[in-house]
Design an enzyme around this catalytic site. Structure first.
Site, PDB file in Angstrom:
ATOM      1  N   GLY A  56      54.613  26.716  76.716  1.00  0.00           N
ATOM      2  CA  GLY A  56      54.404  25.473  75.965  1.00  0.00           C
ATOM      3  C   GLY A  56      55.387  24.358  76.283  1.00  0.00           C
ATOM      4  O   GLY A  56      55.638  24.018  77.449  1.00  0.00           O
TER       5      GLY A  56
ATOM      6  N   TYR B 125      57.667  27.633  57.430  1.00  0.00           N
ATOM      7  CA  TYR B 125      57.789  26.772  58.618  1.00  0.00           C
ATOM      8  C   TYR B 125      58.256  25.377  58.195  1.00  0.00           C
ATOM      9  O   TYR B 125      59.182  24.813  58.783  1.00  0.00           O
ATOM     10  CB  TYR B 125      56.436  26.715  59.333  1.00  0.00           C
ATOM     11  CG  TYR B 125      56.454  26.015  60.674  1.00  0.00           C
ATOM     12  CD1 TYR B 125      57.103  26.566  61.771  1.00  0.00           C
ATOM     13  CD2 TYR B 125      55.789  24.802  60.856  1.00  0.00           C
ATOM     14  CE1 TYR B 125      57.098  25.933  63.010  1.00  0.00           C
ATOM     15  CE2 TYR B 125      55.773  24.160  62.085  1.00  0.00           C
ATOM     16  CZ  TYR B 125      56.425  24.732  63.168  1.00  0.00           C
ATOM     17  OH  TYR B 125      56.419  24.093  64.396  1.00  0.00           O
TER      18      TYR B 125
ATOM     19  N   MET C 274      51.687  28.512  70.883  1.00  0.00           N
ATOM     20  CA  MET C 274      51.816  28.638  69.431  1.00  0.00           C
ATOM     21  C   MET C 274      50.527  28.268  68.687  1.00  0.00           C
ATOM     22  O   MET C 274      50.220  28.823  67.641  1.00  0.00           O
ATOM     23  CB  MET C 274      52.959  27.742  68.943  1.00  0.00           C
ATOM     24  CG  MET C 274      53.202  27.797  67.452  1.00  0.00           C
ATOM     25  SD  MET C 274      54.599  26.773  66.955  1.00  0.00           S
ATOM     26  CE  MET C 274      55.967  27.857  67.293  1.00  0.00           C
TER      27      MET C 274
END
Ligand SMILES: NC(=O)c1ccc[n+]([C@@H]2O[C@H](COP(=O)([O-])OP(=O)(O)OC[C@H]3O[C@@H](n4cnc5c(N)ncnc54)[C@H](O)[C@@H]3O)[C@@H](O)[C@H]2O)c1
Length: 263
Positions: A24, A157, A194
């Site tokens: 990523g 998160y 992700m």
């Protein structure tokens, strides 16, 4: 083992550590720095994901868990021993999880704190002496638009990404007088490992896309370009900044959808 730096390019002669470089955004940052003449220590939990480094010049792979203090010291030693010093650090490794405030196992929250927050503090602490040794340097951290507001079912998160934003501001103040800059990038929806599962859920993918100003998810390369600027000498006046690379999703109150692209 020593390796010679390139003599031309925006990052020529500059040495960087990039965490989460196996996939990523982190991989895109590492590849950008290499393309622009830099040298890189590419760190990731997964040795397999670092396979791209093999056969590539001026990059050393390191499979480590960045939540471990010794691992951060080892990355800095690797940069100094292999390339002769350290100029830039991209603390990008991160994990996401979902689960409501009542049901997410608290161990998952603890792991999020370790990887998304503690590892960043350890990375800054480990690298500051080596950056100081070079007369200054640049640290750039990956937070998220999810660190600026809440998302349903993503409190762990959200909390850790909010924490790392303020951690970076304070670190910028602690280290600024020594020309060590600390900045944060907040990506929005970005095509990476992700978000792979999310990308396969058409309703969720589309809902996120429609909330961006430009009606489009970002690519990892687009986000990496912001890091390329932040860890270059061009951004000397930028420190303690929080830069959104989110397609405008955080500009939206969420009450109305912006106009769709014309076909
Ligand atoms: N993709 C998005 O839409 C998005 C949006 C906002 C923020 N972010 C943030 O961007 C950063 C990069 O994520 P990405 O989207 O490129 O995801 P990704 O999963 O493709 O890459 C993350 C990499 O970090 C590595 N990693 C995870 N834990 C680690 C650890 N403890 N030690 C070392 N390496 C570890 C993983 O192995 C993986 O290769 C993360 O901090 C993430 O929270 C991503």
């Amino acid at each position: 083992m020593t390796q010679e730096p390139l003599s031309s390019g925006r990052h020529a002669g500059r040495v960087a550590i990039v965490t989460g470089a196996g996939s990523g955004i982190g991989r895109a940052v590492a590849e950008l720095l290499l393309r622009e003449g830099g040298t890189v220590v590419a760190a990731d939990l997964s040795d397999d994901r670092l396979g791209w480094c093999r056969g590539t010049e001026r990059v050393v792979p390191a499979s480590v868990d960045v939540a471990d203090a010794g691992a951060n010291d080892a990355l800095v030693s690797l940069a100094v021993d292999t390339f002769g010093g350290l100029d830039a650090v991209v603390l990008n490794a991160g994990i996401a999880m979902s689960g409501s405030i009542e049901t997410l196992p608290i161990e998952e929250f603890e792991r999020a704190v370790d990887v998304n927050v503690k590892a960043v503090a350890l990375g800054i602490r480990a690298s500051a002496p080596a950056l100081r040794e070079r007369g200054g340097g640049s640290i750039a951290i990956t937070a998220s638009t999810s660190g600026q507001r809440g998302d349903p079912g993503m409190w762990a998160y959200n909390a850790t990404k909010a924490a790392v934003i303020n951690l970076a501001r304070s670190a910028a103040l602690d280290l600024g007088a020594e020309d060590i800059r600390v900045n944060v990038v907040c990506p929005g929806p970005t095509h990476t490992g992700m978000t792979e599962r999310l990308q396969e859920l058409p309703a969720a993918y589309e809902a996120l896309r429609r909330r961006t100003a430009r009606q489009q998810w970002a690519t990892a390369d687009e986000v990496a370009a912001v890091f390329g600027f932040l860890v270059s000498a061009e951004s000397g006046a930028v420190t303690g900044a929080v830069i959104n690379a989110d397609g405008g999703i955080s500009a939206n109150t969420g009450q109305f959808l912006p106009p769709e692209r014309s076909a």
